[in-house]
Design a protein around this motif. Structure first.
Motif, short mmCIF file in Angstrom:
data_model
loop_
_atom_site.label_atom_id
_atom_site.label_comp_id
_atom_site.label_asym_id
_atom_site.label_seq_id
_atom_site.Cartn_x
_atom_site.Cartn_y
_atom_site.Cartn_z
N GLU B 25 -24.09 93.51 56.55
CA GLU B 25 -23.58 94.78 56.06
C GLU B 25 -23.43 95.76 57.22
OE1 GLU B 25 -26.30 96.69 53.42
OE2 GLU B 25 -24.88 98.27 52.87
N LEU B 26 -22.25 96.32 57.38
CA LEU B 26 -22.03 97.32 58.42
C LEU B 26 -22.83 98.58 58.11
CD1 LEU B 26 -18.19 97.18 59.11
CD2 LEU B 26 -20.01 96.63 60.71
N ASP B 27 -23.36 99.20 59.14
CA ASP B 27 -24.16 100.41 58.93
C ASP B 27 -23.25 101.64 58.91
OD1 ASP B 27 -26.24 102.11 58.61
OD2 ASP B 27 -26.95 102.01 60.67
N THR B 28 -22.37 101.66 57.92
CA THR B 28 -21.44 102.78 57.83
C THR B 28 -22.17 104.03 57.35
OG1 THR B 28 -19.80 101.17 57.15
CG2 THR B 28 -19.21 103.47 56.89
N PRO B 29 -22.05 105.13 58.07
CA PRO B 29 -22.78 106.33 57.65
C PRO B 29 -22.22 106.90 56.34
CG PRO B 29 -21.38 106.82 59.53
CD PRO B 29 -21.29 105.35 59.30
N LEU B 30 -23.09 107.63 55.64
CA LEU B 30 -22.65 108.30 54.42
C LEU B 30 -21.71 109.44 54.79
CD1 LEU B 30 -26.16 108.52 52.82
CD2 LEU B 30 -24.29 107.12 51.97
N PRO B 31 -20.77 109.74 53.93
CA PRO B 31 -19.91 110.90 54.22
C PRO B 31 -20.77 112.17 54.30
CG PRO B 31 -19.09 109.64 52.34
CD PRO B 31 -20.43 109.08 52.68
N LYS B 32 -20.38 113.02 55.24
CA LYS B 32 -21.16 114.25 55.46
C LYS B 32 -21.28 115.08 54.20
CE LYS B 32 -20.58 115.98 60.13
NZ LYS B 32 -19.75 116.91 60.89
N TRP B 33 -20.16 115.31 53.54
CA TRP B 33 -20.19 116.18 52.36
C TRP B 33 -21.16 115.65 51.32
CZ3 TRP B 33 -19.10 114.25 47.59
CH2 TRP B 33 -18.39 113.05 47.52
N TRP B 34 -21.21 114.30 51.25
CA TRP B 34 -22.09 113.68 50.26
C TRP B 34 -23.56 113.98 50.59
CZ3 TRP B 34 -26.04 110.36 49.42
CH2 TRP B 34 -26.16 109.81 48.13
N VAL B 35 -23.87 113.84 51.86
CA VAL B 35 -25.24 114.11 52.31
C VAL B 35 -25.60 115.57 52.05
CG1 VAL B 35 -26.76 114.12 54.30
CG2 VAL B 35 -25.09 112.29 54.04
N TYR B 36 -24.66 116.47 52.33
CA TYR B 36 -24.94 117.89 52.10
C TYR B 36 -25.15 118.20 50.62
CZ TYR B 36 -23.51 118.66 56.93
OH TYR B 36 -23.42 118.63 58.28
N LEU B 38 -26.39 116.13 48.50
CA LEU B 38 -27.73 115.62 48.20
C LEU B 38 -28.79 116.64 48.60
CD1 LEU B 38 -29.63 113.26 47.33
CD2 LEU B 38 -29.64 112.58 49.73
N TYR B 39 -28.67 117.20 49.83
CA TYR B 39 -29.65 118.19 50.29
C TYR B 39 -29.62 119.42 49.40
CZ TYR B 39 -29.94 115.41 54.59
OH TYR B 39 -30.12 114.39 55.49
N ALA B 40 -28.40 119.85 49.05
CA ALA B 40 -28.28 121.03 48.20
C ALA B 40 -28.94 120.78 46.84
CB ALA B 40 -26.81 121.40 48.02
N TRP B 44 -31.96 122.79 45.19
CA TRP B 44 -31.80 123.31 43.82
C TRP B 44 -33.00 122.91 42.96
CZ3 TRP B 44 -28.14 126.13 41.07
CH2 TRP B 44 -28.24 126.07 39.67
N ALA B 45 -33.38 121.63 43.06
CA ALA B 45 -34.50 121.12 42.26
C ALA B 45 -35.78 121.88 42.58
CB ALA B 45 -34.67 119.62 42.51
#
Lengths: 500, 291
Positions: B25-36, B38-40, B44-45
């Motif tokens: 499996e290639l170690d393709t990074p997660l899209p930035k917006w997706w990661v942000y 998640l952090y948001a 929120w939680a």
């Protein structure tokens, strides 16, 4: 994710080596070993020409319509909003000039959406992505934002240089000015949007005096923010990654669809034109000047062929034309063309362009059919309607004199702004009489008052002698007639009785 | 996380080190917006956790900084609804049913309120919409044992019938059969006469004999009146219609004369408030048979 040290950075390229976004990403990906590539920024160059002029006109027209439409007044008499186009959520009415629709007539909107979809299919099968290139809000606002950007930061080269330059006072002031202008446009966009839902002058006054409600501020803020983000920052990424339309529109394409394309057979092999040379000297017409790539708002190279990213804005056509003219070569090395013509040209066959194809005929027919149906429904739309709900508990009542009674809830819809008097008749059973709770005495027909612009409800009891009731369930109907203009509305229902 | 990342063979890109049947499996990074996003969401939680009721203890729960809870919100909504109704209810309290009936907006409110109260309190016996059933009179027809005027209905509602309340309506039909006042064949004759009043007699001779018994001074006529027209003030229903509370067949009429059944309606004064009783009065009156 990898650390920033190993992450390859995108660098703006100089004008002399104009590269498409794809080429830049490929180069970056080959350098580092990360699978992550930052966004490659597109710096579209200013261009003028036939299609750019057309685009400016479309942009101007669409923006004027968008911002001005809510301010157009339309007199509907007292107690009615005088805004020509208004979706009044609170009072559940939609207004469009002379048309006024009630919530149950929302199918007009469905029809309108079907018309829009089929119209889009038809236009796309004829002329490719003209919607994307000329009329889509994403394109229109991005164009507007780019125009502002160009006025403040300069054209392509100046902007590339500015972005690479250190953060000086001059750079700060330019950037702040640009974003302030963008935010102002975005605010005006969000502000205009809510005016379609509330009275424009009122909400404008209330907004600036702080008297508008929470929702107003929220939605203005929301639409301002999305405009600013989508047209200022996201731009071509919206078309490439977010919009579903580019993904399935190829289903509307065929070999006779107009597409913005590069005449490969004529242009290749590319080569620099020697100064003062008259002929091509072994090269094709393309001199690889890169202008078509430099002006592209999507950052693609049209010479790579038809691509998902291409929004068909035709700016590359405008960019190539003066180059060909200057070199004394035939125009339209890049131009609107069809796959059939491209194939025919390669074989030296005569060029043909077919507009009437099964696909366009079918889309045209569906468009006409839906359009005609909507006009017909609109033309025969009644200003009065009647709804009848038969009482279910009890289904019928036997009275002391041996007659049978059924109860109905009758709702009269008066879509006019004035009170109207209707005559209500009951048809289907001989000798039936009506009585309205709390109103008149028993009669074979009755006159009822309907309040203006609303639904008036009456509880009505219909009685008849048991001998007249021949079945457990008889088909009957209520007929409503306006006593002045004789407008009628009919609603069928049942009359229940005991087993005969 | 694998400790060592391997490079993929052809392009030299990093892989995750996971391998399934020879596929890496290639170690393709997660899209930035997706990661942000998640952090948001995590942020929120955390904020939500602090502001709203979140952590259960053994003896209770953390109530949140805002002190919000759903019960209080419901109570507030109910209060709000009550305040909204009070402008009608206050007028209903001070006016008579007759006066309310003359004000369309008030009448509309009363009918809606009456409908809800009827479904809760009356429908179990009288049926939805007052359809009635054997032993429980229909309130939708025009036959009223105790009168169908607003005042009559209101009195019946307040004090009931044979309810034990001191102001309750009460009537008692004698048990002519079990008391021995009439013999079974005499009762049959009376039943034939009653059937003839509704236009259904089968035995004319019997009906004529029954008519004589009916008209005897201490018999049916004293309450049900001449020709069985009924007397609402005595609670004696008319016998000349086809509406019979305990059934209109000959056998059912005979049974009722022999040993009558008597239903009970509870008194609602004290159980329901004054406004509700007035609203019910208007609703029942509007069911179709109100006089």
């Amino acid at each position: 994710m990898d650390g920033s040290a190993t992450r390859a950075q995108a660098r703006p390229v100089e004008d002399e080596e104009v590269k498409s976004v794809r080429q830049q990403i490929k180069a970056i990906a080959e350098q580092g070993d990360s699978l992550y590539v930052d966004r490659v920024r597109v710096y579209p160059k200013q261009v003028s020409g036939r299609f750019r002029a057309l685009k400016w006109r479309a942009l101007g027209l669409l923006l004027v319509v968008y911002y001005a439409l809510p301010w157009i007044r339309w007199d509907r008499g007292p107690n009615a909003p005088d805004q020509a186009v208004l979706i009044d959520m609170t009072n559940r009415r939609g207004y469009f000039f002379f048309i006024e629709i009630w919530p149950q007539e929302v199918f007009y909107l469905t029809g309108l959406l079907i018309l829009a979809a089929v119209g889009l299919f038809l236009v796309t099968s004829l002329a490719g992505r003209v919607w994307c290139g000329y009329a889509c809000p994403q394109t229109v606002w991005t164009d507007l934002f780019m125009w502002v950007e160009r006025r403040i930061e300069g054209d392509r080269n100046a902007r590339i240089k500015l972005d690479k330059a250190p953060w000086t006072g001059a750079k700060w002031s330019k950037k702040i000015a640009k974003h302030a202008a963008w935010l102002a446009i975005a605010f005006a966009t969000g502000g205009a949007w809510i005016m379609y839902f509330v009275d424009a002058p009122t909400v404008a006054a209330n907004f600036f005096t702080g008297r508008a409600d929470y929702y107003t501020y929220f939605f203005v803020g929301l639409f301002a923010a999305t405009t600013y983000l989508l047209a200022g920052w996201a731009r071509e990424q919206v078309c490439t990654y977010m919009c579903p339309w580019p993904r399935f529109q190829s289903a509307m394409f065929d070999e006779d669809t107009l597409i913005v394309t590069y005449q490969k057979s004529r242009g290749e092999p590319r080569g620099k034109a020697a100064k003062g040379a008259v002929g091509n000297e072994g090269t094709g017409d393309c001199v690889d000047c890169g202008q078509c790539v430099a002006v592209c708002p999507m950052g693609i190279d049209i010479r790579d062929g038809n691509q998902l990213e291409c929004i068909g804005c035709a700016l590359c056509i405008d960019a190539c034309r003066p180059v060909m003219a200057k070199l004394g070569r035939a125009p339209d090395l890049i131009g609107y063309d069809t796959e059939r013509r491209i194939a025919a040209r390669a074989k030296g066959e005569p060029l043909r362009y077919r507009i009437l194809r099964p696909r366009t005929l079918l889309y045209g027919l569906i468009f006409a059919a839906v359009g005609l149906a909507m006009v017909a429904v609109l033309a025969t739309r009644s200003d009065a309607d009647i709804n009848v709900l038969h009482d279910r508990n009890p289904l019928f009542v036997s009275l002391s004199n041996g007659s049978v009674r059924n109860g109905y809830t009758v709702k009269i819809l008066n879509k006019e702004r004035t009170e109207r008097i209707f005559r209500l008749e009951f048809k289907g059973i001989a000798g039936a009489t009506m009585r309205v709770v709390g109103l008149v005495e028993t009669a074979s027909w009755i006159e009822l008052r309907a309040d203006p612009d609303t639904v008036t409800t009456y509880q009505i009891y219909v009685s008849t002698d048991r001998a007249n009731v021949r079945a457990e369930r008889t088909d009957v109907s209520f007929v409503l007639t306006d006593i002045t203009n004789l407008d009628t509305a009919t609603r069928s229902t049942w009359f229940y009785g005991p087993k005969p | 996380m694998p400790t060592k990342t391997e490079k993929e063979l052809y392009q030299g890109k990093p892989t995750t080190g996971h391998e399934w049947d020879g596929i890496r499996e290639l170690d393709t990074p997660l899209p930035k917006w997706w990661v942000y996003v998640l952090y948001a969401s995590i942020a929120w939680a955390v904020v939500y956790f602090i502001l709203y009721p979140s952590v259960p203890w053994f003896t209770g729960y953390f109530k949140g900084v805002l002190g919000w809870n759903s019960r209080a919100e419901v109570a507030e909504k109910i209060d709000e609804a009550k305040r909204g109704q009070s402008r009608y209810l206050d007028r209903i309290k001070t006016q008579s049913a007759d006066e309310i009936r003359r004000e369309p907006d008030l009448l509309n409110f009363a009918l809606a309120g009456g409908k809800a109260a009827f479904a809760d309190n009356c429908a179990p016996c009288h049926g939805a919409g007052g359809a009635g059933t054997k032993g429980f009179p229909s309130l939708a027809d025009d036959l009223w044992i105790w009168g169908g005027k607003l005042a009559d209905i209101e009195q019946t509602l307040r004090f009931g019938i044979r309810s034990g309340h001191e102001k309750a309506r009460s009537s008692q039909m004698p048990a002519y059969g079990t008391d021995g006042a009439l013999k079974p064949d005499q009762i049959g004759d009376v039943a034939e006469y009653v059937l003839s009043l509704t236009g259904r007699s089968a035995d004319k001779a019997a009906a004529e004999r029954g008519a004589k018994i009916f008209a005897e001074e201490d018999k049916c006529i004293s309450c049900h009146g001449k020709d069985g027209v009924g007397k609402a003030d005595l609670g004696a229903p008319p016998l000349n219609t086809r509406i019979f509370l305990y059934g209109g067949s000959k056998a059912e009429i005979v049974r009722q004369v022999t040993k009558p059944q008597h239903g009970v309606m509870p008194a609602w004064a004290g159980r329901l408030d004054d406004e509700t009783i007035k609203m019910l009065t208007l609703y029942v009156h509007a069911l179709g048979g109100g006089k």
